[in-house]
Each structure stands twice: as C-alpha cells, then as structure tokens.
Design a protein around this motif. Structure first.
Motif, PDB file in Angstrom:
ATOM      1  N   GLU A 147       5.990   7.661  -1.171  1.00 15.44           N
ATOM      2  CA  GLU A 147       6.818   6.764  -1.994  1.00 15.44           C
ATOM      3  C   GLU A 147       6.546   6.907  -3.482  1.00 15.44           C
ATOM      4  OE1 GLU A 147       9.308   4.693  -1.159  1.00 15.44           O
ATOM      5  OE2 GLU A 147       9.187   5.472   0.880  1.00 15.44           O
TER       6      GLU A 147
ATOM      7  N   SER B 182       6.549  -4.741  -5.418  1.00 13.19           N
ATOM      8  CA  SER B 182       6.886  -3.774  -4.362  1.00 13.19           C
ATOM      9  C   SER B 182       8.396  -3.614  -4.396  1.00 13.19           C
ATOM     10  CB  SER B 182       6.379  -4.269  -3.000  1.00 13.19           C
ATOM     11  OG  SER B 182       7.249  -5.247  -2.468  1.00 13.19           O
ATOM     12  N   ARG B 183       8.980  -3.079  -3.306  1.00 10.37           N
ATOM     13  CA  ARG B 183      10.443  -2.963  -3.287  1.00 10.37           C
ATOM     14  C   ARG B 183      11.083  -4.323  -3.059  1.00 10.37           C
ATOM     15  NH1 ARG B 183      10.331   1.647   1.209  1.00 10.37           N
ATOM     16  NH2 ARG B 183       8.942   0.042   1.993  1.00 10.37           N
ATOM     17  N   ARG B 184      10.331  -5.241  -2.480  1.00 14.07           N
ATOM     18  CA  ARG B 184      10.886  -6.578  -2.233  1.00 14.07           C
ATOM     19  C   ARG B 184      10.935  -7.374  -3.532  1.00 14.07           C
ATOM     20  NH1 ARG B 184       6.924  -8.746   1.911  1.00 14.07           N
ATOM     21  NH2 ARG B 184       5.703  -6.982   1.157  1.00 14.07           N
TER      22      ARG B 184
ATOM     23  N   ALA C  93      -9.357  -0.617   2.994  1.00 13.77           N
ATOM     24  CA  ALA C  93      -8.916  -1.789   2.241  1.00 13.77           C
ATOM     25  C   ALA C  93      -9.818  -2.999   2.476  1.00 13.77           C
ATOM     26  CB  ALA C  93      -7.472  -2.107   2.614  1.00 13.77           C
TER      27      ALA C  93
ATOM     28  N   VAL D 228       1.064   2.522  -3.024  1.00  6.43           N
ATOM     29  CA  VAL D 228       2.191   2.667  -2.093  1.00  6.43           C
ATOM     30  C   VAL D 228       1.878   3.833  -1.151  1.00  6.43           C
ATOM     31  CG1 VAL D 228       3.874   1.769  -3.755  1.00  6.43           C
ATOM     32  CG2 VAL D 228       3.466   4.235  -3.650  1.00  6.43           C
TER      33      VAL D 228
ATOM     34  N   PHE E  62       2.040  -3.912  -2.519  1.00  9.49           N
ATOM     35  CA  PHE E  62       1.270  -5.142  -2.302  1.00  9.49           C
ATOM     36  C   PHE E  62       0.974  -5.267  -0.815  1.00  9.49           C
ATOM     37  CE2 PHE E  62       1.058  -9.980  -2.729  1.00  9.49           C
ATOM     38  CZ  PHE E  62      -0.170  -9.945  -3.365  1.00  9.49           C
ATOM     39  N   GLY E  63       0.507  -4.141  -0.261  1.00 14.07           N
ATOM     40  CA  GLY E  63       0.074  -4.129   1.138  1.00 14.07           C
ATOM     41  C   GLY E  63      -1.438  -4.257   1.176  1.00 14.07           C
ATOM     42  N   LYS E  64      -2.060  -3.504   2.066  1.00 16.09           N
ATOM     43  CA  LYS E  64      -3.513  -3.675   2.281  1.00 16.09           C
ATOM     44  C   LYS E  64      -4.315  -3.325   1.023  1.00 16.09           C
ATOM     45  CE  LYS E  64      -3.075  -1.320   6.272  1.00 16.09           C
ATOM     46  NZ  LYS E  64      -1.635  -1.479   6.509  1.00 16.09           N
ATOM     47  N   ILE E  65      -4.028  -2.171   0.421  1.00 18.75           N
ATOM     48  CA  ILE E  65      -4.810  -1.776  -0.765  1.00 18.75           C
ATOM     49  C   ILE E  65      -4.389  -2.589  -1.994  1.00 18.75           C
ATOM     50  CG2 ILE E  65      -5.001   0.137  -2.439  1.00 18.75           C
ATOM     51  CD1 ILE E  65      -7.033   0.368  -0.213  1.00 18.75           C
TER      52      ILE E  65
HETATM   53  N1  LIG Z   1      -5.270   0.973   4.029  1.00 18.63           N
HETATM   54  C1  LIG Z   1      -6.390   1.549   3.606  1.00 18.63           C
HETATM   55  O1  LIG Z   1      -7.505   1.241   4.085  1.00 18.63           O
HETATM   56  C2  LIG Z   1      -6.323   2.558   2.485  1.00 18.63           C
HETATM   57  C3  LIG Z   1      -7.528   3.040   1.942  1.00 18.63           C
HETATM   58  C4  LIG Z   1      -7.499   3.893   0.839  1.00 18.63           C
HETATM   59  C5  LIG Z   1      -6.273   4.300   0.318  1.00 18.63           C
HETATM   60  N2  LIG Z   1      -5.115   3.856   0.892  1.00 18.63           N
HETATM   61  C6  LIG Z   1      -3.859   4.346   0.316  1.00 18.63           C
HETATM   62  O2  LIG Z   1      -3.236   3.250  -0.343  1.00 18.63           O
HETATM   63  C7  LIG Z   1      -1.823   3.383  -0.266  1.00 18.63           C
HETATM   64  C8  LIG Z   1      -1.270   2.091   0.318  1.00 18.63           C
HETATM   65  O3  LIG Z   1      -1.785   1.926   1.624  1.00 18.63           O
HETATM   66  P1  LIG Z   1      -1.742   0.506   2.335  1.00 18.63           P
HETATM   67  O4  LIG Z   1      -2.590   0.640   3.552  1.00 18.63           O
HETATM   68  O5  LIG Z   1      -1.997  -0.572   1.363  1.00 18.63           O
HETATM   69  O6  LIG Z   1      -0.203   0.478   2.791  1.00 18.63           O
HETATM   70  P2  LIG Z   1       0.672  -0.780   3.219  1.00 18.63           P
HETATM   71  O7  LIG Z   1      -0.196  -1.893   3.683  1.00 18.63           O
HETATM   72  O8  LIG Z   1       1.726  -0.242   4.128  1.00 18.63           O
HETATM   73  O9  LIG Z   1       1.359  -1.227   1.840  1.00 18.63           O
HETATM   74  C9  LIG Z   1       2.238  -0.417   1.163  1.00 18.63           C
HETATM   75  C10 LIG Z   1       2.914  -1.251   0.091  1.00 18.63           C
HETATM   76  O10 LIG Z   1       3.750  -0.404  -0.692  1.00 18.63           O
HETATM   77  C11 LIG Z   1       5.005  -1.060  -0.893  1.00 18.63           C
HETATM   78  N3  LIG Z   1       5.986  -0.006  -1.136  1.00 18.63           N
HETATM   79  C12 LIG Z   1       6.400   0.973  -0.279  1.00 18.63           C
HETATM   80  N4  LIG Z   1       7.277   1.777  -0.900  1.00 18.63           N
HETATM   81  C13 LIG Z   1       7.411   1.316  -2.164  1.00 18.63           C
HETATM   82  C14 LIG Z   1       8.171   1.727  -3.284  1.00 18.63           C
HETATM   83  N5  LIG Z   1       8.976   2.821  -3.235  1.00 18.63           N
HETATM   84  N6  LIG Z   1       8.087   1.014  -4.424  1.00 18.63           N
HETATM   85  C15 LIG Z   1       7.276  -0.066  -4.508  1.00 18.63           C
HETATM   86  N7  LIG Z   1       6.530  -0.509  -3.477  1.00 18.63           N
HETATM   87  C16 LIG Z   1       6.598   0.176  -2.315  1.00 18.63           C
HETATM   88  C17 LIG Z   1       5.221  -1.881   0.359  1.00 18.63           C
HETATM   89  O11 LIG Z   1       5.991  -3.027   0.151  1.00 18.63           O
HETATM   90  P3  LIG Z   1       7.573  -3.115   0.332  1.00 18.63           P
HETATM   91  O12 LIG Z   1       7.870  -2.656   1.728  1.00 18.63           O
HETATM   92  O13 LIG Z   1       7.864  -4.554   0.050  1.00 18.63           O
HETATM   93  O14 LIG Z   1       8.145  -2.223  -0.706  1.00 18.63           O
HETATM   94  C18 LIG Z   1       3.787  -2.368   0.627  1.00 18.63           C
HETATM   95  O15 LIG Z   1       3.515  -3.521  -0.144  1.00 18.63           O
HETATM   96  C19 LIG Z   1      -1.538   4.596   0.620  1.00 18.63           C
HETATM   97  O16 LIG Z   1      -1.228   5.690  -0.205  1.00 18.63           O
HETATM   98  C20 LIG Z   1      -2.852   4.822   1.352  1.00 18.63           C
HETATM   99  O17 LIG Z   1      -3.074   6.188   1.637  1.00 18.63           O
HETATM  100  C21 LIG Z   1      -5.109   2.991   1.952  1.00 18.63           C
END
Ligand SMILES: NC(=O)c1ccc[n+]([C@@H]2O[C@H](COP(=O)([O-])OP(=O)(O)OC[C@H]3O[C@@H](n4cnc5c(N)ncnc54)[C@H](OP(=O)(O)O)[C@@H]3O)[C@@H](O)[C@H]2O)c1
Length: 199
Positions: free
Chosen positions: A70, A30-32, A126, A66, A8-11
């Motif tokens: 992960e 998420s993990r939280r 995102a 994630v 539940f991050g950016k994407i």
């Molecule tokens: N950002 C972009 O613009 C973009 C674009 C296209 C694709 N993506 C892809 O989308 C994915 C996520 O990117 P993001 O930018 O959204 O990352 P992010 O903002 O860092 O969010 C990651 C999320 O994953 C959760 N998480 C991490 N490990 C976990 C686990 N083992 N189990 C459950 N939840 C877990 C984290 O929350 P907790 O810490 O609470 O667990 C957090 O909510 C990546 O693979 C990235 O390559 C990103």
C-alpha cells in the motif's frame, strides 16, 4: 516537528501508544475517515488525533505503518514529498520479486520523490513495540538505517523522546540489511528485543 502515523492497525496503534505515553502530539490516518478512527485514537491518549490522510500528510515526519504493497497509494496522495521525512516501519515479507534485489526501503523511497527516508520501528512485533520501552536500568533498542545520514539524526531524537534507545545501522544495503528480509528469510536483527543500559 510534527508527526503523523499512516496506518492505524497493529503497528500504527503500537506507535501511537509510544507517543501518548510521552504526551507528544501525533496525527493518525488510514483510508477510513477520521471519525472511524477517533474513538480508538482517543482511547490511546489525548495527544493522538485522527485526521484525514490528506490532513495528516501535512506533518513534517510521516511514519508508514501500512501493508507494504500500500505504500504506493500513500505516496500518490502528495505530488511532491520535498521537505518531508518518511520513516518506513513496514516489512516486505516474503520479499516480492518486483524489488529486484533492492532493500525494501530503497524500493519504497523510489515512490516518495524528494522525501528523506529512514527505516525504523519495523523490527519488533507490534505487541512488543506497544509496551513501555523504558525498563529498570535500560531502554528498548530501535534500529535506524538510511542512505541519507542527516535524516537519521532527527529520527534518533524522536526515538529517544519516545523512550527508546536508537541504534544507527548506516546505509540500507549495509547495516540496514540486518533489518530487512531477504527472500523468505528475516534479517538477523528482526525480532531481537534488545535493551541498552542507562549510561
Ligand atoms: N504486525 C506486526 O507485528 C508488525 C511488525 C513489524 C512491522 N510490521 C509492518 O507494519 C505494517 C503494518 O502492519 P500491521 O500489522 O499494523 O497491519 P494492519 O494491522 O493490517 O494495519 C494496516 C493499517 O494500514 C491501513 N491502510 C491500508 N492501506 C492503506 C492506505 N493505502 N492508506 C492509508 N492507510 C492504509 C489500514 O487501515 P484502513 O483499512 O482503514 O485503510 C490499517 O489501519 C506492515 O508493513 C507490516 O509489515 C508489522
């Protein structure tokens, strides 16, 4: 169909906005603990509900949002993924050596034994994915690929319900290569914000 977004991050939040916009129920986790996500989930919309990872994984269709490394932790949360569709919205960049030439989604599929895997919703940043995909006269394109053709159709239906124009690319190592990174290069369709005209 029931849907969950893991991460539940950016994407994850960008996709939650897409569900909320169309009043489609989705669980986020998420993990939280869910209480830590609930305020943000509610702020996005009433159809976005935070649950524990275990409860969220009861959905039929699970979107992985994630960090790439992960995915194995998420996969371990269920003994068997039979009957589930996993949508891989992750990017592996730069591509880790352990993939040994496999498209990252094929590598991910190895951890989700029994699931049907579709790559999708990964090619836009995102902030773009979070905005309304319906513009005057058109719909924002999302690319879908996967080795199980039958699994792609329901994901294409979901994409349409969310207001996107799904474009099927075929198998992961064929058309799907266009939305995968290779080494330190992005696939040609990654970051291409395209729209399809209303028919
Ligand atoms: N950002 C972009 O613009 C973009 C674009 C296209 C694709 N993506 C892809 O989308 C994915 C996520 O990117 P993001 O930018 O959204 O990352 P992010 O903002 O860092 O969010 C990651 C999320 O994953 C959760 N998480 C991490 N490990 C976990 C686990 N083992 N189990 C459950 N939840 C877990 C984290 O929350 P907790 O810490 O609470 O667990 C957090 O909510 C990546 O693979 C990235 O390559 C990103």
């Amino acid at each position: 169909m029931s849907y969950a977004i893991i991460g539940f991050g950016k994407i994850g939040q960008a996709l939650a906005h897409a569900f909320a916009r169309k009043n489609i129920e989705v669980t986020v986790a998420s993990r939280r603990p869910p209480e830590a996500l609930a305020t943000q989930a509610r702020a996005i919309g009433p159809t976005v509900v935070a649950k524990s990872l275990r409860d969220a994984l009861e959905a039929d269709t699970i979107i992985l949002a994630v960090p790439f490394g992960e995915h194995r932790e998420v996969a371990k949360a269920l003994p068997n993924w039979k009957g589930k569709t996993v949508i891989d919205a992750m990017n592996a960049f730069p591509v880790p050596e352990e993939l040994d030439g496999l498209p990252s989604s094929a590598f991910v599929a190895k951890s989700f034994t029994g699931a049907r895997l579709v790559k999708g919703f990964n090619h836009l940043i995102a902030a773009t994915l979070a905005t309304d995909p319906v513009v005057t006269g058109g719909h924002r394109v999302v690319f879908l690929s996967g080795d199980d053709e039958d699994a792609i159709a329901p994901v294409a239906d979901l994409a349409k319900q969310l207001g996107f124009a799904p474009v099927k690319l075929g198998k992961l190592n064929e058309g799907g290569a266009l939305v995968h990174a290779r080494g330190r290069s992005w696939g040609q369709l990654i970051f291409q914000d395209l729209f399809k005209k209303e028919q």
